[in-house]
Every structure is written in structure tokens, then in C-alpha cells.
Scaffold this motif. Structure first.
Motif: not given
Length: 377
Positions: A237, A241, A302-303, A350-352, A354-355, A358
Motif C-alpha cells: 500500500s 501510494k 481498490n486504490y 484500503t478505505a482506511w 485512503n484516510t 502517505i
């Protein structure tokens, strides 16, 4: 049992367990050293894992290698969930003393106190690992169930990554049950085997129930995105990112059993609350193997970010090829059923991510360390 001590309780699994226990009316004490590798710099102000439990538990900033910290932590406790440990197979191969000190010596100190002190501990749950199985269980047409030895560099240098067995045709990977051969292929795995054996050997002699959970690859919202040494979902991830290519070891077909954090917490609480768990070992996973290439592709999807997926053919000494859990025992004895599929869990994870801010991609640094020790080929 109402007073629960969680060592390593500010970590990913420990903090989630602490919050669930609190919601069930338990009183939780956490002993944790807030390792910068997991929590980053200035963790008391900046670590989301620590901040999630800070105002709800009795927190002891200390280490399991300290006699004084154990004395303080054990007072008034009814049960211990022992998570504090150095984790990561690769790093364990060149930080041997550190892993032995924390994982083995830390556990031996705990048991010394329980044997020689006057405490009311009724149960000790220890976090073991699928890594103790080494290459795990396979089926041979000629021999039936077999347990291959560690893979050899000379084979992997030629691109032959699948385990083999003498005088056998190609092997078929099988689910690893609790009676499978224990033969870890890393120092980390050896320390986990040692922890498990010490707890299950010593505790029953003094009337304390011991329980060992052999966790598979645990993931979910909240896991450290800062640690480049363990956690393939976090590592990939962070690379995605940052827009960096994902480097996939071996041929991308190596696989793991990814189990969502909520299922791990539920399994652990069953072990705490059920007498049927006493003095037993249990696998905790989903019973489903997912290969690394699939993981990388699903994360990218997902991203909504495409990065190059580079199959390098490189490998790390100490890594295993495949492992997924046979859950027959934990289902039968404790009534555990994993509820979250990998697809569902990955969406939540992945939703987490994204919050989150980076993080700097430090995976290359960890690989350079292994290269310098001759452990990355």
C-alpha cells in the motif's frame, strides 16, 4: 476474570483486542514500549494505535525485558494476553539477539514471576504464529502427507521455488493443522515456538491455563504503515501510494492466509472466556490461501492506482512458500468461524489507508539491510 493485562497492547492486534474487551466490561492494563519501528517518532502524541487506547486503559510505558515493569504490570491481574514481541521473519535473521531477548527472555521473565510470585493469574494467552510450521504440510502421491525441509538457495537461484520431497513427484500444498510438524525456518519462528512451548509447559504446573493461538497473516485498518519489515499489505500500500513499482519476490505465486483483525480479536476472546481452550493450541486464519500477485493486483484495483508489478525472482532466506490454516480444531472446540472474506477485508483496509497520511516508502532500506547480510538473493 475481569482484569486483563495485554503486553504489546498498543500494537495492532493488542489495541483492537483492548477496545473490544473494554466494550465487554473488562478492565485492561497495557504494557508496551511504543517501538518507533511500529509507532513512529514521538508515539505518545502521534501514534494512532496508542491514542486509540490512551484514555481507556491503564498504560505502562515499559518493556517485557524489565523486571520492574513486570512487577508493576502483574499486580491485580486475572489473565494475561502476551503479544509483546519483535515481529518479522526477515529482520529476525540478522537481529538475532534482539528477537531472542524480547520474545524468549521476556516470556521467561513473565513465567518466573508467575511461578515464584503471589499473583492471581488464571489464564495466559500467548500469540504464536503460522511461522512455526516452516514450509508446512503438503501431499505427495507417493508418500501421503509430508513436511518438506527448508528450500535451498541453489534451487531458488534456478527459479525453482516450490518445496520438494525426496523421491516424490510434485507436491500439492495442504492446509496445516495443529498436529503438523513444527520446524520453523526463521529465528522469529523459533522464538514463537519457544514462547508457545514455555507457556504450555510451565503454566499448567502451577494451576494456570495456557492457550496458544497460531495466527496467520493478520491485517486490517489500524495496522502500522510505517514498518517496512513486516505486513505485506501495508508495504504494498505504501509503495502504491507513493507511485512506486511493487517488487514481487520469487514468481508471485507464493501464498498466505490473510485473516481480518476483527476475526482475530473474536477468536482470542473465545480463548479467554472458554474453558475448552485451556492448555490447547489453535490455528487462527480463514483457511484460504491467496497468492502475492493477487494481493498486489487487488490492492491496485481498490486504490484505483496502477503501478508496475515487477516479478523479480529474488527471494529472502527464511521465507516460506505457502501456508494456510486448517481450522477444524478451533471451529469444533471454540465455535470460531471467520466472518470477513479477503475481498471484504481488503475494501475496509484500503478505505482506511485512503484516510491516512502517505508514509515514506522505506522498503528498499529493509532490503538493503538483508542484502548486506547475505539474506536477500
Amino acid at each position: 476474570m475481569k482484569n486483563i493485562l495485554i503486553t504489546g497492547g498498543a500494537g495492532f492486534i493488542g489495541s483492537n483486542l483492548a477496545l473490544k474487551l473494554l466494550s465487554k466490561g473488562y478492565h485492561v492494563t497495557v504494557l508496551d514500549n511504543l517501538s518507533p519501528q511500529i509507532h513512529g517518532e514521538n508515539p505518545m502524541e502521534n501514534s494512532p494505535l496508542f491514542l486509540s487506547i490512551k484514555d481507556y486503559v491503564k498504560f505502562i510505558h515499559g518493556t517485557v525485558t524489565s523486571v520492574d515493569d513486570w512487577k508493576q504490570a502483574l499486580e491485580g491481574q486475572d489473565a494475561i494476553v502476551h503479544y509483546a514481541a519483535e515481529t518479522g521473519t526477515g529482520q529476525s535473521m540478522y537481529e538475532v539477539q534482539k528477537y531472542v531477548d524480547v520474545n524468549i527472555t521476556g516470556t521467561s521473565l513473565m513465567l518466573d514471576f508467575l511461578v515464584n510470585g503471589d499473583y492471581q493469574i488464571q489464564k495466559v494467552i500467548v500469540a504464536s504464529s503460522r511461522s512455526i510450521y516452516g514450509e508446512g504440510k503438503y501431499l505427495s502421491k507417493e508418500w501421503g502427507a509430508v513436511y518438506p525441509k527448508h528450500r535451498l538457495s541453489e534451487d531458488m537461484d534456478q527459479g525453482n521455488f516450490e518445496p520438494t520431497f525426496p523421491n516424490s513427484s510434485a507436491l500439492e500444498v495442504a492446509a496445516t493443522d495443529e498436529n503438523s510438524k513444527i520446524h520453523p525456518s526463521s529465528v522469529y519462528g523459533i522464538t514463537k515456538q519457544n514462547q508457545e512451548q514455555m507457556v504450555l509447559t510451565v503454566c499448567p504446573t502451577i494451576g494456570i491455563a495456557g492457550v496458544a493461538f497460531r495466527y496467520q497473516n493478520v491485517y486490517g485498518p489500524g495496522q502500522s504503515l510505517k514498518n517496512p519489515y513486516t505486513g505485506i499489505l501495508s508495504i504494498f500500500s505504501t509503495q502504491i501510494k507513493n507511485g512506486n513499482p511493487i517488487t514481487i519476490f520469487e514468481d508471485g505465486k507464493e501464498s498466505r492466509d490473510f485473516v481480518f483483525i476483527d476475526d482475530v480479536v473474536d477468536a482470542t476472546i473465545l480463548g479467554l472466556e472458554k474453558n475448552e481452550a485451556n492448555n490447547e493450541v489453535f490455528n487462527v486464519g480463514t483457511g484460504i490461501a491467496t497468492d502475492v500477485m493477487t494481493v498486489a493486483k487487488e490492492l491496485s484495483k481498490n486504490y484505483g492506482v496502477e503501478v508496475p508489478l515487477n516479478i523479480s525472482g529474488n527471494y529472502r532466506l527464511g521465507d516460506i512458500r505457502h501456508n494456510f490454516a486448517d481450522l477444524t480444531k478451533i471451529k469444533t472446540v471454540l465455535g470460531f468461524e471467520p466472518k470477513v472474506s479477503f475481498e471484504q477485508g481488503l475494501k475496509k483496509f484500503t478505505a482506511w489507508v485512503n484516510t491516512q497520511e502517505i508514509q515514506k516508502d522505506q522498503f528498499g532500506k529493509s532490503i538493503e539491510e538483508m542484502k548486506s547480510k547475505g539474506l536477500f538473493k
